[in-house]
Enzyme design. Sequence first.
Site, PDB file in Angstrom:
ATOM      1  N   ASN A 151       0.962  -1.226   0.005  1.00  0.00           N
ATOM      2  CA  ASN A 151      -0.163   0.049   0.123  1.00  0.00           C
ATOM      3  C   ASN A 151       0.965   1.355  -0.043  1.00  0.00           C
ATOM      4  O   ASN A 151       2.273   1.196   0.023  1.00  0.00           O
ATOM      5  CB  ASN A 151      -1.039  -0.067   1.197  1.00  0.00           C
ATOM      6  CG  ASN A 151      -0.222   0.078   2.406  1.00  0.00           C
ATOM      7  OD1 ASN A 151       0.447   0.645   2.939  1.00  0.00           O
ATOM      8  ND2 ASN A 151      -0.459  -1.280   3.187  1.00  0.00           N
ATOM      9  N   ALA A 205       1.663   1.404  11.636  1.00  0.00           N
ATOM     10  CA  ALA A 205       1.914   0.824  10.376  1.00  0.00           C
ATOM     11  C   ALA A 205       0.602   0.410   9.475  1.00  0.00           C
ATOM     12  O   ALA A 205      -0.485   0.222  10.405  1.00  0.00           O
ATOM     13  CB  ALA A 205       2.442  -0.523  10.594  1.00  0.00           C
ATOM     14  N   ASP A 242      -4.070  -6.473   5.172  1.00  0.00           N
ATOM     15  CA  ASP A 242      -4.878  -7.130   5.689  1.00  0.00           C
ATOM     16  C   ASP A 242      -4.806  -8.685   5.374  1.00  0.00           C
ATOM     17  O   ASP A 242      -5.486  -9.567   5.965  1.00  0.00           O
ATOM     18  CB  ASP A 242      -6.433  -6.671   5.748  1.00  0.00           C
ATOM     19  CG  ASP A 242      -6.658  -5.282   6.527  1.00  0.00           C
ATOM     20  OD1 ASP A 242      -6.078  -5.257   7.480  1.00  0.00           O
ATOM     21  OD2 ASP A 242      -6.978  -4.266   5.742  1.00  0.00           O
ATOM     22  N   LYS A 292       9.607 -17.644  -9.482  1.00  0.00           N
ATOM     23  CA  LYS A 292       8.899 -16.353 -10.468  1.00  0.00           C
ATOM     24  C   LYS A 292       7.948 -17.158 -11.096  1.00  0.00           C
ATOM     25  O   LYS A 292       7.946 -17.888 -12.093  1.00  0.00           O
ATOM     26  CB  LYS A 292       9.482 -15.800 -11.151  1.00  0.00           C
ATOM     27  CG  LYS A 292       8.799 -14.449 -11.722  1.00  0.00           C
ATOM     28  CD  LYS A 292      10.069 -13.575 -12.446  1.00  0.00           C
ATOM     29  CE  LYS A 292       8.975 -12.648 -13.464  1.00  0.00           C
ATOM     30  NZ  LYS A 292       9.435 -12.277 -14.689  1.00  0.00           N
ATOM     31  N   ASP A 337      -4.493  -9.457  12.951  1.00  0.00           N
ATOM     32  CA  ASP A 337      -4.483  -8.246  13.226  1.00  0.00           C
ATOM     33  C   ASP A 337      -3.589  -8.127  14.439  1.00  0.00           C
ATOM     34  O   ASP A 337      -3.962  -8.394  15.731  1.00  0.00           O
ATOM     35  CB  ASP A 337      -6.105  -7.636  13.632  1.00  0.00           C
ATOM     36  CG  ASP A 337      -5.948  -6.211  13.713  1.00  0.00           C
ATOM     37  OD1 ASP A 337      -5.013  -5.549  14.541  1.00  0.00           O
ATOM     38  OD2 ASP A 337      -6.945  -5.656  13.198  1.00  0.00           O
ATOM     39  N   ILE A 338      -2.505  -7.365  14.155  1.00  0.00           N
ATOM     40  CA  ILE A 338      -1.382  -7.196  15.354  1.00  0.00           C
ATOM     41  C   ILE A 338      -1.893  -6.409  16.416  1.00  0.00           C
ATOM     42  O   ILE A 338      -1.678  -6.713  17.643  1.00  0.00           O
ATOM     43  CB  ILE A 338      -0.064  -6.602  14.724  1.00  0.00           C
ATOM     44  CG1 ILE A 338       0.439  -7.385  13.615  1.00  0.00           C
ATOM     45  CG2 ILE A 338       1.062  -6.438  15.683  1.00  0.00           C
ATOM     46  CD1 ILE A 338       1.581  -6.730  12.773  1.00  0.00           C
ATOM     47  N   PHE A 358      -4.048   3.381  14.903  1.00  0.00           N
ATOM     48  CA  PHE A 358      -4.355   4.434  13.885  1.00  0.00           C
ATOM     49  C   PHE A 358      -5.467   3.766  13.172  1.00  0.00           C
ATOM     50  O   PHE A 358      -5.751   2.894  12.863  1.00  0.00           O
ATOM     51  CB  PHE A 358      -3.114   4.934  13.038  1.00  0.00           C
ATOM     52  CG  PHE A 358      -2.230   5.810  13.528  1.00  0.00           C
ATOM     53  CD1 PHE A 358      -1.469   5.465  14.568  1.00  0.00           C
ATOM     54  CD2 PHE A 358      -2.217   6.887  12.924  1.00  0.00           C
ATOM     55  CE1 PHE A 358      -0.593   6.526  14.996  1.00  0.00           C
ATOM     56  CE2 PHE A 358      -1.292   7.769  13.111  1.00  0.00           C
ATOM     57  CZ  PHE A 358      -0.493   7.890  14.571  1.00  0.00           C
ATOM     58  N   LYS A 370     -13.264   1.000  15.490  1.00  0.00           N
ATOM     59  CA  LYS A 370     -12.139   0.337  15.389  1.00  0.00           C
ATOM     60  C   LYS A 370     -11.596   0.612  17.137  1.00  0.00           C
ATOM     61  O   LYS A 370     -10.917  -0.417  17.657  1.00  0.00           O
ATOM     62  CB  LYS A 370     -10.928   1.065  14.708  1.00  0.00           C
ATOM     63  CG  LYS A 370     -11.288   0.243  13.459  1.00  0.00           C
ATOM     64  CD  LYS A 370     -10.094   1.257  12.352  1.00  0.00           C
ATOM     65  CE  LYS A 370     -10.702   0.609  11.065  1.00  0.00           C
ATOM     66  NZ  LYS A 370      -9.772   1.528  10.022  1.00  0.00           N
ATOM     67  N   LYS A 375     -11.002  -3.081  18.391  1.00  0.00           N
ATOM     68  CA  LYS A 375      -9.650  -3.501  18.559  1.00  0.00           C
ATOM     69  C   LYS A 375      -9.176  -3.362  20.177  1.00  0.00           C
ATOM     70  O   LYS A 375      -8.020  -3.493  20.513  1.00  0.00           O
ATOM     71  CB  LYS A 375      -8.933  -2.725  17.690  1.00  0.00           C
ATOM     72  CG  LYS A 375      -8.981  -2.927  16.172  1.00  0.00           C
ATOM     73  CD  LYS A 375      -7.872  -2.704  15.290  1.00  0.00           C
ATOM     74  CE  LYS A 375      -8.385  -2.933  13.843  1.00  0.00           C
ATOM     75  NZ  LYS A 375      -7.278  -2.839  12.895  1.00  0.00           N
TER      76      LYS A 375
HETATM   77  N1  CTP Z   1      -3.471  -3.164  12.272  1.00  0.00           N
HETATM   78  C1  CTP Z   1      -2.728  -4.098  12.574  1.00  0.00           C
HETATM   79  N2  CTP Z   1      -2.680  -5.210  11.960  1.00  0.00           N
HETATM   80  C2  CTP Z   1      -3.211  -5.607  10.729  1.00  0.00           C
HETATM   81  C3  CTP Z   1      -4.158  -4.581  10.213  1.00  0.00           C
HETATM   82  C4  CTP Z   1      -4.280  -3.235  11.098  1.00  0.00           C
HETATM   83  O1  CTP Z   1      -1.730  -4.017  13.386  1.00  0.00           O
HETATM   84  N3  CTP Z   1      -3.166  -6.703  10.301  1.00  0.00           N
HETATM   85  C5  CTP Z   1      -3.580  -1.895  12.829  1.00  0.00           C
HETATM   86  C6  CTP Z   1      -3.028  -0.630  12.155  1.00  0.00           C
HETATM   87  O2  CTP Z   1      -1.533  -0.695  12.536  1.00  0.00           O
HETATM   88  C7  CTP Z   1      -3.724   0.404  12.806  1.00  0.00           C
HETATM   89  C8  CTP Z   1      -5.095  -0.186  12.956  1.00  0.00           C
HETATM   90  O3  CTP Z   1      -5.003  -1.454  13.097  1.00  0.00           O
HETATM   91  O4  CTP Z   1      -3.303   0.911  14.099  1.00  0.00           O
HETATM   92  C9  CTP Z   1      -6.085   0.092  11.903  1.00  0.00           C
HETATM   93  O5  CTP Z   1      -5.806  -0.258  10.549  1.00  0.00           O
HETATM   94  P1  CTP Z   1      -6.807   0.125   9.371  1.00  0.00           P
HETATM   95  O6  CTP Z   1      -5.930  -0.485   8.306  1.00  0.00           O
HETATM   96  O7  CTP Z   1      -7.392   1.519   9.359  1.00  0.00           O
HETATM   97  O8  CTP Z   1      -8.056  -0.778   9.766  1.00  0.00           O
HETATM   98  P2  CTP Z   1      -8.329  -2.174   9.144  1.00  0.00           P
HETATM   99  O9  CTP Z   1      -8.373  -3.071  10.753  1.00  0.00           O
HETATM  100  O10 CTP Z   1      -7.305  -3.014   8.565  1.00  0.00           O
HETATM  101  O11 CTP Z   1      -9.763  -2.122   8.731  1.00  0.00           O
HETATM  102  P3  CTP Z   1     -10.124  -1.608   7.302  1.00  0.00           P
HETATM  103  O12 CTP Z   1      -8.845  -1.768   6.300  1.00  0.00           O
HETATM  104  O13 CTP Z   1     -11.262  -2.410   6.978  1.00  0.00           O
HETATM  105  O14 CTP Z   1     -10.533  -0.092   7.385  1.00  0.00           O
END
Ligand code: CTP
Length: 399
Positions: A211, A275, A279, A289, A305-306, A324, A338, A342
């Site tokens: 991303n 970070a 997902d 390759k 989801d960390i 974040f 969130k 979370k």
């Molecule tokens: N995060 C994480 N591990 C993941 C996905 C997200 O630790 N596998 C954490 C990010 O570092 C951030 C928060 O979760 O602090 C929210 O991330 P965001 O991408 O906005 O949300 P998602 O949970 O991925 O949901 P969505 O993409 O559906 O908005």
Amino acid sequence: MKNLNGKKILLIICGGIAAYKSLEIIRLLRKNGSSVKTILTKNAKNFITPLSVTSLSQEKVYTDLFNSDNESEMDHISLSRWSDLILIAPATANALSKISYGLSDDLASTVIFASDKKIFIAPAMNVRMWEHQSNKENLKKLIDFGHEIIGPEIGEMACGEYGMGKMSEPKTVINHINDYFKKLENNKKFKALVTAGPTHEYIDPVRFISNKSSGKQGYEIARSLYENGFDTTLISGPTNLNKIKGVNLIKVKSADEMLEATLNSLPTDVAIFSAAVADFKVKNKEKEKIKKEKISEISLERNTDILRHVSNHNSLRPKLVIGFAAETNSLKNNSLKKLSEKNCDWIIANDISKSDIGFESDFNKVSIFYKNNSEENLPKMRKSNLANKIVNRIISQLN
Ligand code: CTP
């Protein structure tokens, strides 16, 4: 003021009537156990003499960019590296303007430009100059750079006018510096972890899904935590950013590696998850390759989801967990969702639909949603300045 004991202060004195106060600053710093080296600008010498400065500091006074005594020594580098902190007092309107534009045409401005140290600025100028739009813009930039401004105060000026612009009294200046060192000492007991940047989820050895995250906000938070005395670990996905001096950097590529590095770095007092973790990861990553004719579809599976994993961990959860949220719509609703789903203490939310803030930009505009239902909407500012503001709030919360 015991926190000044043993500290090395580089004092830059600019050419203003308040320069006489800098002599008292030198006296007070020395009385409290600090060593003081001094740079006088050309105009400062019209107000105070190098002899009086040397007598009080018991050190050579520096004035010239090029050192004729020792040609191999570069004062603009060695003076900054020697110091624990740089204090500019008095800082004239001209000095503020030069620092904000990065001009470096004499020793004082070159030292500031080449500095890797915390800079404190005590301005002194006429009230009209202080209130001038151009001075206001310069000040805003200096605050964005992370410099600390002490004063000025309201009062009668040497020119007979009255208003804002009087340099703070030496005792006030010294107190500020003492408080700064006290804060550093106090924060040394805290450990912090920051995740930053994107992750790369490999499809085969050369292709990956990722991303737009640049990692800048997370790096700035790690820098600010370190500068405020925290023992700081930064777990970073692939970015183009330089290592921050003093911060323990762990480089990772995938979300799985970021999870592992995070768990290995806990426990900490605070964890900030900035970070942009992917997902999903690729289900059957190929070792070789893949030939294009053979790619028809890619199967994905969810990454852990960390943030959620850590904030729900019985034994490893830090006292303060900050997530974040990057959103293009329904910022508040999605962020509050969130925050609760979370199980974090704060969510720092940014609207990534605007191209001049957030991803890749040096600027950010965020809202902070707290667990106790309060919220703060901060104006657009440089990521470095926002990082300082976030870290100040972290310090208040941990204390
Ligand atoms: N995060 C994480 N591990 C993941 C996905 C997200 O630790 N596998 C954490 C990010 O570092 C951030 C928060 O979760 O602090 C929210 O991330 P965001 O991408 O906005 O949300 P998602 O949970 O991925 O949901 P969505 O993409 O559906 O908005």
